[in-house]
Structures are given as C-alpha cells and as structure tokens.
Design a protein around this motif. Structure first.
Motif, PDB file in Angstrom:
ATOM      1  N   ALA A  28      -5.313  73.154 -44.512  1.00  0.00           N
ATOM      2  CA  ALA A  28      -6.070  73.153 -45.774  1.00  0.00           C
ATOM      3  C   ALA A  28      -5.360  72.311 -46.835  1.00  0.00           C
ATOM      4  O   ALA A  28      -5.991  71.576 -47.595  1.00  0.00           O
ATOM      5  N   ARG A  29      -4.052  72.411 -46.895  1.00  0.00           N
ATOM      6  CA  ARG A  29      -3.281  71.623 -47.861  1.00  0.00           C
ATOM      7  C   ARG A  29      -3.338  70.133 -47.515  1.00  0.00           C
ATOM      8  O   ARG A  29      -3.442  69.274 -48.411  1.00  0.00           O
ATOM      9  N   LEU A  30      -3.263  69.836 -46.221  1.00  0.00           N
ATOM     10  CA  LEU A  30      -3.396  68.445 -45.778  1.00  0.00           C
ATOM     11  C   LEU A  30      -4.774  67.888 -46.133  1.00  0.00           C
ATOM     12  O   LEU A  30      -4.904  66.736 -46.585  1.00  0.00           O
ATOM     13  N   ALA A  31      -5.807  68.717 -45.939  1.00  0.00           N
ATOM     14  CA  ALA A  31      -7.180  68.282 -46.218  1.00  0.00           C
ATOM     15  C   ALA A  31      -7.368  67.987 -47.699  1.00  0.00           C
ATOM     16  O   ALA A  31      -8.037  67.012 -48.076  1.00  0.00           O
ATOM     17  N   SER A  32      -6.798  68.828 -48.549  1.00  0.00           N
ATOM     18  CA  SER A  32      -6.901  68.615 -49.993  1.00  0.00           C
ATOM     19  C   SER A  32      -6.221  67.301 -50.395  1.00  0.00           C
ATOM     20  O   SER A  32      -6.756  66.520 -51.210  1.00  0.00           O
ATOM     21  N   MET A  33      -5.069  67.032 -49.819  1.00  0.00           N
ATOM     22  CA  MET A  33      -4.344  65.795 -50.095  1.00  0.00           C
ATOM     23  C   MET A  33      -5.124  64.587 -49.579  1.00  0.00           C
ATOM     24  O   MET A  33      -5.241  63.552 -50.269  1.00  0.00           O
ATOM     25  N   ALA A  34      -5.680  64.716 -48.379  1.00  0.00           N
ATOM     26  CA  ALA A  34      -6.439  63.616 -47.782  1.00  0.00           C
ATOM     27  C   ALA A  34      -7.717  63.332 -48.581  1.00  0.00           C
ATOM     28  O   ALA A  34      -8.102  62.171 -48.766  1.00  0.00           O
ATOM     29  N   GLN A  35      -8.348  64.401 -49.061  1.00  0.00           N
ATOM     30  CA  GLN A  35      -9.581  64.226 -49.832  1.00  0.00           C
ATOM     31  C   GLN A  35      -9.311  63.460 -51.136  1.00  0.00           C
ATOM     32  O   GLN A  35     -10.080  62.565 -51.516  1.00  0.00           O
ATOM     33  N   GLY A  38      -2.220  52.755 -56.041  1.00  0.00           N
ATOM     34  CA  GLY A  38      -1.723  52.859 -57.397  1.00  0.00           C
ATOM     35  C   GLY A  38      -1.055  54.172 -57.741  1.00  0.00           C
ATOM     36  O   GLY A  38      -0.500  54.332 -58.823  1.00  0.00           O
ATOM     37  N   ASN A  39      -1.121  55.119 -56.828  1.00  0.00           N
ATOM     38  CA  ASN A  39      -0.491  56.419 -57.105  1.00  0.00           C
ATOM     39  C   ASN A  39       0.556  56.776 -56.048  1.00  0.00           C
ATOM     40  O   ASN A  39       0.824  57.938 -55.788  1.00  0.00           O
ATOM     41  N   GLY A  40       1.114  55.747 -55.430  1.00  0.00           N
ATOM     42  CA  GLY A  40       2.155  55.994 -54.439  1.00  0.00           C
ATOM     43  C   GLY A  40       1.615  55.991 -53.017  1.00  0.00           C
ATOM     44  O   GLY A  40       0.409  56.188 -52.789  1.00  0.00           O
ATOM     45  N   ASN A  41       2.505  55.790 -52.078  1.00  0.00           N
ATOM     46  CA  ASN A  41       2.094  55.811 -50.671  1.00  0.00           C
ATOM     47  C   ASN A  41       2.038  57.244 -50.155  1.00  0.00           C
ATOM     48  O   ASN A  41       2.213  58.211 -50.905  1.00  0.00           O
ATOM     49  N   SER A  42       1.752  57.374 -48.857  1.00  0.00           N
ATOM     50  CA  SER A  42       1.595  58.718 -48.303  1.00  0.00           C
ATOM     51  C   SER A  42       2.883  59.531 -48.382  1.00  0.00           C
ATOM     52  O   SER A  42       2.852  60.762 -48.536  1.00  0.00           O
ATOM     53  N   GLU A  43       4.026  58.883 -48.274  1.00  0.00           N
ATOM     54  CA  GLU A  43       5.291  59.616 -48.408  1.00  0.00           C
ATOM     55  C   GLU A  43       5.362  60.311 -49.766  1.00  0.00           C
ATOM     56  O   GLU A  43       5.735  61.497 -49.850  1.00  0.00           O
ATOM     57  N   ALA A  44       4.982  59.589 -50.829  1.00  0.00           N
ATOM     58  CA  ALA A  44       4.998  60.183 -52.168  1.00  0.00           C
ATOM     59  C   ALA A  44       4.018  61.347 -52.261  1.00  0.00           C
ATOM     60  O   ALA A  44       4.314  62.371 -52.898  1.00  0.00           O
ATOM     61  N   ARG A  45       2.865  61.233 -51.607  1.00  0.00           N
ATOM     62  CA  ARG A  45       1.873  62.324 -51.665  1.00  0.00           C
ATOM     63  C   ARG A  45       2.381  63.562 -50.916  1.00  0.00           C
ATOM     64  O   ARG A  45       2.181  64.698 -51.365  1.00  0.00           O
ATOM     65  N   ASN A  89       3.054  67.275 -52.692  1.00  0.00           N
ATOM     66  CA  ASN A  89       2.357  68.475 -52.219  1.00  0.00           C
ATOM     67  C   ASN A  89       3.269  69.403 -51.401  1.00  0.00           C
ATOM     68  O   ASN A  89       2.769  70.289 -50.691  1.00  0.00           O
ATOM     69  N   ASP A  90       4.569  69.204 -51.527  1.00  0.00           N
ATOM     70  CA  ASP A  90       5.551  70.049 -50.839  1.00  0.00           C
ATOM     71  C   ASP A  90       5.308  70.113 -49.336  1.00  0.00           C
ATOM     72  O   ASP A  90       5.433  71.174 -48.709  1.00  0.00           O
ATOM     73  N   LEU A  91       4.967  68.980 -48.753  1.00  0.00           N
ATOM     74  CA  LEU A  91       4.717  68.934 -47.321  1.00  0.00           C
ATOM     75  C   LEU A  91       5.683  68.000 -46.587  1.00  0.00           C
ATOM     76  O   LEU A  91       5.704  67.972 -45.349  1.00  0.00           O
ATOM     77  N   TYR A  92       6.498  67.316 -47.329  1.00  0.00           N
ATOM     78  CA  TYR A  92       7.346  66.310 -46.696  1.00  0.00           C
ATOM     79  C   TYR A  92       8.353  66.947 -45.735  1.00  0.00           C
ATOM     80  O   TYR A  92       8.459  66.553 -44.564  1.00  0.00           O
ATOM     81  N   GLY A  93       9.091  67.912 -46.185  1.00  0.00           N
ATOM     82  CA  GLY A  93      10.102  68.548 -45.324  1.00  0.00           C
ATOM     83  C   GLY A  93       9.469  69.363 -44.218  1.00  0.00           C
ATOM     84  O   GLY A  93      10.025  69.487 -43.114  1.00  0.00           O
TER      85      GLY A  93
END
Length: 243
Positions: free
Chosen positions: A118-125, A142-149, A153-157
C-alpha cells in the motif's frame, strides 16, 4: 291624225317607263337577298373564329425535391468521455498487478495488499501523477529520483535484498519501472477490456526492455505497488515500485 299619233307615242313612252321601273326593281331585289343572307357559322370540323384565343399559361419546370436530411448520429456518452474518464484506475492497477505476477511462480507472487504494498502504491501513484502533469516520462521529474522517494517514504532501508553476490536497493532506480502508452491507441476495441489492453501493452514493454525485465523478475522482491495517471493529452503514465 295628229292626235292619234301623239296618243300612240305617249303610250309607248309609258310602256318604256314601266319596263324600266320593273328592271330597276328586279335588280334591287337580287342585291338585297345576297346581302341579307346569314354569315356562315363554324361547325365541327371547320375553322373556328379568327379571333385569338386566350394565351396558354406557361407551366413552371418541376423542381427536384431535396432528399431528406439524414439525422446526425448522437454520440454515445462513452464517445464524449475524455481519455482520463474512460480509464478505470482501480481496474487498471489490478490488471497491471495481474500481468506482473503472471510469469512468477505460485509461491513467489508479488504481494499487492500488504501494508508495504500500500505504501509502495501511494508512492508510485504520486510519481505517475507528476509525470502526467508534466507530460514527461522519467524517474526524475523535478522532485528527485526513485531513491529520494524511497527515502522520503521510509522505504529505503526496508526495501533491499540479496541478488547473487550483491545487494539490490533503490539506488540507481533499481526498484522502479515506468512506462507510457496512448489511451486512444487501445480504446477502439480488441481483446479484453480497455484496462486489460493497456496493462498488457505496458507490461509487454517492460518485459522487452532488459533493465526493466530484470527488475520485475527479482526473485527476492515480494511486494509491488502500482500507480497510474492519464495526462491532458491522453497518454497513460504508469509506475511500479518494488520491495
């Protein structure tokens, strides 16, 4: 003697006068009869009066009757819909998730209903909407690449896993695939629903793009979130984020 002669002469004069009067009377009677005769009357088969008859009224040429105007076809409500309104976003997301899972083994399907998904979907949307708004296909609009997103969204780690002898994480857009197709190109019929046709086009493109095919084939990725948005010019933008 003279007297007898005079009488005789007078008698002859009288006779001559009477004869002249008779002749005159006879001639006058004949002229009167000719002039008193009735004028000939036209009968059937004879020429009618020489007076001109009424002029014939000219007949106006017939005017061709114009063909009846064909009624203009009233467009159906579906024809009047914008490309964005034609697409059912929920059904399209489900169709893309189904396509992504089609080639994965039964025990290795992407989760699509977990909290992480669900968190991934919100970010992808959000990213798909940004691409549609700017009508630009890119991991960075303009708002950063996927790493920044992923980090925001506290999903990187959380979203990293082992592949062969290295760690896969969100750096270098390794956990994201994006795509764009024209809604109008798939709107006029074909197998399945419009959403299924769009999903098939997107995922087929990902599978034929080596770097994207590698990402959606990660065996250790166990969740996916999909987001879609249609731009004002009728293009569909899609993002699939993995974890």
């Amino acid at each position: 003697m003279r007297t007898g002669t005079i009488v005789a002469v007078g008698f002859l004069v009288v006779l001559a006068s009477v004869a002249g009067v008779g002749l005159i009377l006879g001639t006058g009677s004949g002229d009167q009869g000719q002039s008193g005769a009735a004028a000939p009357t036209a009968t059937d088969g004879q020429a009618a009066s020489t007076e001109p008859g009424p002029e014939a009224t000219p007949i106006a040429p017939e005017t061709a009757t114009p063909a009846p105007t064909q009624p203009t076809a009233t467009p159906s409500p579906e024809d009047d819909q914008s490309d964005s309104a034609r697409v059912n976003r929920s059904q399209l997301v489900t169709a893309i998730e189904t396509e992504l899972n089609a080639d994965r083994s039964f025990n290795n399907k992407f989760s699509t209903d977990s909290t992480t998904a669900a968190r991934l979907a919100s970010m992808a949307q959000a990213h798909s909407q940004d691409m549609a708004d700017q009508q630009f296909l890119s991991h960075n609009v303009g708002n950063g690449n996927s790493e920044a997103r992923y980090k925001r969204n506290d999903l990187y780690g959380q979203c990293e896993f082992q592949k062969d002898n290295y760690i896969v994480d969100a750096s270098n857009n390794q956990l994201e695939v994006i795509g764009r197709v024209s809604v109008g190109a798939y709107a006029n019929g074909g197998a399945g629903t419009l959403e299924e046709r769009l999903a098939d086009a997107l995922v087929s493109d990902w599978k034929t793009t080596p770097r994207y095919d590698e990402r959606i084939s990660y065996e250790n990725a166990d969740a996916v979130g999909v987001g879609v948005a249609v731009s004002s010019d009728g293009d569909l933008y899609a993002t699939a984020d993995l974890c």
